[in-house]
Design a protein around this motif. Structure first.
Motif, short mmCIF file in Angstrom:
data_model
loop_
_atom_site.label_atom_id
_atom_site.label_comp_id
_atom_site.label_asym_id
_atom_site.label_seq_id
_atom_site.Cartn_x
_atom_site.Cartn_y
_atom_site.Cartn_z
N GLY A 3 -4.90 2.51 2.57
CA GLY A 3 -5.64 1.37 3.15
C GLY A 3 -6.03 0.40 1.96
N PHE A 4 -5.62 0.85 0.89
CA PHE A 4 -6.04 -0.15 -0.32
C PHE A 4 -4.79 -0.30 -1.14
CE2 PHE A 4 -9.90 1.60 0.77
CZ PHE A 4 -10.96 0.76 0.92
N SER B 250 -8.48 -4.35 -0.63
CA SER B 250 -8.43 -4.19 1.22
C SER B 250 -7.36 -4.99 1.70
CB SER B 250 -9.93 -4.11 1.60
OG SER B 250 -10.25 -5.63 1.70
N LYS B 251 -7.11 -4.79 2.94
CA LYS B 251 -6.31 -5.70 3.89
C LYS B 251 -6.91 -6.93 4.05
CE LYS B 251 -3.88 -3.93 7.45
NZ LYS B 251 -3.45 -3.20 8.70
N ASP C 129 0.88 -1.10 -0.09
CA ASP C 129 0.02 -0.19 -0.16
C ASP C 129 1.07 1.34 -0.09
OD1 ASP C 129 -1.98 2.00 0.15
OD2 ASP C 129 -2.45 1.31 2.36
#
Length: 191
Positions: free
Chosen positions: A120-121, A168-169, A115
């Motif tokens: 956060g993505f 996403s995580k 990232d």
């Protein structure tokens, strides 16, 4: 963590309180923390590891590849305070995550490396940059079925479960945990 919630800086000397804190954060015993610190100071007498020195050390492990790009991403992830140096605390926490923690924690760390813009993505452009750096590091050919672009497309096809064009995580971690090939490719130490 002491210091009013801020992480303490660790340099040339460690107090018993520093050792206790680092032991708690890393999972290493106090004796192991002292041993790691002694070795760190041997290589970094100033108590700080700058990016150039980090790249030089990393190159020793990948003599056939080009380590610079990949090291930049790894260094940025280790340098939690964006100071341009890795202090002993940052170094020890990174070592503990990559060396002794459970696969999920290692994958979460790998996510933070991928990232690049820290939003956060992981977007395709970020994954492509990392894949190119991995290919350079390993001296991989970039032809046909083995191009970074194709690998990124394959990764996103498998991991982007909601189809929004970014990972996403949770998608990244779950995708790696469910696919041995992706886990070995994207986070080898989590295998």
């Amino acid at each position: 963590m002491g210091n009013g919630g801020q992480r303490m800086k660790y340099g040339k000397t460690l107090t018993d309180a520093n050792v206790a804190e680092l032991s708690g954060l890393s999972g290493f015993t106090p004796d192991q923390v002292r041993e790691w610190h002694s070795g760190f100071l041997k290589d970094c007498p100033t108590g700080k590891l700058n990016k150039r020195k980090f790249v030089d050390v990393y190159k020793q492990f990948y003599p056939m590849g080009k380590a610079e790009k990949f090291c930049e991403y790894v260094f940025r992830t280790f340098d939690n305070d964006s100071s341009g140096n890795i202090d002993f605390g940052e170094f020890l926490i990174a070592i503990s995550i990559t060396a002794q923690q459970e696969p999920k924690r290692k994958l979460e760390w790998a996510f933070s490396m991928y990232d690049i813009d820290r939003n956060g993505f992981i977007e395709k452009k970020e994954m492509k940059k990392i894949m190119e750096a991995i290919f350079d590091l390993l001296g991989e050919e970039r032809k046909g079925n083995n191009s970074p672009e194709l690998k990124v497309d394959q990764i996103f096809t498998k991991m982007d479960t909601n189809g929004d064009g970014k990972l996403s995580k949770e998608e990244f971690v779950n995708g790696c945990l469910q696919d041995d090939y992706l886990r070995r490719l994207l986070a080898p130490s989590a295998s």
